[in-house]
Design a protein around this motif. Structure first.
Motif, short mmCIF file in Angstrom:
data_model
loop_
_atom_site.label_atom_id
_atom_site.label_comp_id
_atom_site.label_asym_id
_atom_site.label_seq_id
_atom_site.Cartn_x
_atom_site.Cartn_y
_atom_site.Cartn_z
N TYR A 39 42.55 65.71 42.50
CA TYR A 39 42.88 66.41 41.25
C TYR A 39 42.31 65.64 40.08
O TYR A 39 42.53 64.42 39.96
N VAL A 40 41.58 66.32 39.22
CA VAL A 40 41.01 65.74 38.00
C VAL A 40 41.79 66.29 36.81
O VAL A 40 41.97 67.51 36.70
N PHE A 41 42.27 65.41 35.94
CA PHE A 41 43.05 65.86 34.79
C PHE A 41 42.81 64.94 33.60
O PHE A 41 42.29 63.83 33.75
N ARG A 42 43.19 65.43 32.44
CA ARG A 42 43.02 64.69 31.20
C ARG A 42 44.37 64.33 30.60
O ARG A 42 45.27 65.15 30.53
N ASP A 82 45.82 61.60 27.29
CA ASP A 82 45.50 60.63 26.24
C ASP A 82 44.00 60.49 26.03
O ASP A 82 43.49 59.39 25.78
N ASN A 83 43.27 61.60 26.18
CA ASN A 83 41.82 61.66 25.98
C ASN A 83 41.02 60.98 27.07
O ASN A 83 39.79 60.87 26.96
N PHE A 84 41.67 60.53 28.13
CA PHE A 84 40.97 59.96 29.27
C PHE A 84 40.91 60.98 30.40
O PHE A 84 41.72 61.91 30.45
N VAL A 85 39.98 60.79 31.32
CA VAL A 85 39.86 61.65 32.49
C VAL A 85 40.26 60.83 33.72
O VAL A 85 39.64 59.81 34.02
N PHE A 86 41.30 61.29 34.41
CA PHE A 86 41.82 60.58 35.57
C PHE A 86 41.62 61.41 36.83
O PHE A 86 41.47 62.63 36.78
N VAL A 87 41.64 60.73 37.98
CA VAL A 87 41.63 61.40 39.28
C VAL A 87 42.82 60.90 40.08
O VAL A 87 43.26 59.75 39.95
N ARG A 88 43.33 61.80 40.91
CA ARG A 88 44.47 61.47 41.76
C ARG A 88 44.35 62.23 43.07
O ARG A 88 44.01 63.41 43.08
N GLY A 89 44.61 61.56 44.17
CA GLY A 89 44.54 62.22 45.47
C GLY A 89 45.36 61.49 46.50
O GLY A 89 45.97 60.44 46.23
N TYR A 90 45.38 62.05 47.70
CA TYR A 90 46.12 61.46 48.83
C TYR A 90 45.23 61.46 50.06
O TYR A 90 44.54 62.45 50.34
N VAL A 131 31.26 69.14 31.47
CA VAL A 131 30.57 68.13 32.28
C VAL A 131 31.31 67.87 33.59
O VAL A 131 30.71 67.80 34.67
N PHE A 132 32.63 67.73 33.50
CA PHE A 132 33.45 67.48 34.69
C PHE A 132 34.80 68.14 34.45
O PHE A 132 35.70 67.53 33.88
N PRO A 133 34.97 69.40 34.87
CA PRO A 133 36.16 70.17 34.50
C PRO A 133 37.45 69.64 35.11
O PRO A 133 37.45 69.03 36.18
#
Length: 244
Positions: free
Chosen positions: A110-113, A115-123, A85-87
């Motif tokens: 950057y999208v990453f997983r 603890d079973n959650f999906v997080f995003v991080r950027g600058y 769904v959202f790689p």
């Protein structure tokens, strides 16, 4: 936990647990069965996580989505976003600038997983921050968020460190040959009287490519003009069509 009691023997009688076995629990030589663990935690009025997790984690207040008032409304689906769904990976995004209304913003996120959650991080791009007279340190440019599922896509709020202002993002997948594009919109919370945009279209492109090519794309981030947009970004941004 045993300090308020006059003796371990008296405590074990009140608990209804064999003293020898309880001493093994205290010494870390044995671990209670689930029913015994529940009995001990109920007796002391503590969360079982205090025995299962590091103390700094177990004593941390639960997230607001896990609060009993909200968990059946906002909390249950946070962990149900499959890779298809959202790689996981790097994405290039584009949108019209909120402030510089004649320019486009290109960025990498950057999208990453975990603890079973999906997080995003950027600058935020340096040239965009510099043009607005904002600090250029990495800690000031970094933003993070958590992804939540929607009926036909995903949504996430992102914010900078120690900043109460969040930006809302919504995306749904576009049917393309490689299924690598998502389109939607992004909105910033501000008063109607503030100049510039508050809502604009948003395009995400999953960068399934060698890391060297991702870094090349990252070096091109920041403010840009329409003619410099990557393929398909201009098409999906629909710059000549008002957002409704």
């Amino acid at each position: 936990m045993t300090k308020p009691y006059r003796s371990v023997s008296a405590l074990c009688r009140d608990l209804g647990i064999n003293r020898t076995q309880f001493n093994r629990y205290l010494a870390g030589e044995s671990f209670p069965r689930p029913d015994i663990l529940a009995q001990i935690c109920t007796f002391f009025g503590v969360d079982a996580r205090i025995l299962l997790e590091p103390i700094e984690t177990a004593t941390r207040p639960p997230g607001v989505f896990s609060h009993p008032y909200l968990q059946d409304y906002l909390g249950l689906n946070l962990q149900t976003i499959p890779e298809e769904v959202f790689p996981t990976g790097f994405y290039r995004f584009s949108r019209e600038s909120y402030v510089e209304t004649d320019l486009i913003v290109l960025g990498i996120i950057y999208v990453f997983r975990r603890d079973n959650f999906v997080f995003v991080r950027g600058y935020e791009a340096r040239n965009a921050m510099r043009k607005q007279g904002l600090p250029l340190q990495s800690s000031k440019r970094e933003f993070r968020g958590v992804v939540t599922p929607q009926d036909d896509g995903v949504a996430f709020n992102v914010a900078h460190r120690n900043n109460a202002a969040t930006t809302f993002n919504y995306l749904c997948r576009v049917a393309t040959y490689q299924n690598s594009y998502w389109v939607g919109y992004t909105a910033r919370p501000c008063r109607e009287t503030v100049s510039g945009r508050r809502v604009t279209r948003l395009v995400y492109e999953h960068l399934d490519m060698p890391f060297a090519d991702i870094m090349k794309a990252a070096r091109a981030t920041g403010y840009t003009e329409r003619q410099n947009l990557p393929p398909f970004h201009e098409r999906y941004l629909r710059l000549q069509t008002p957002f409704v």
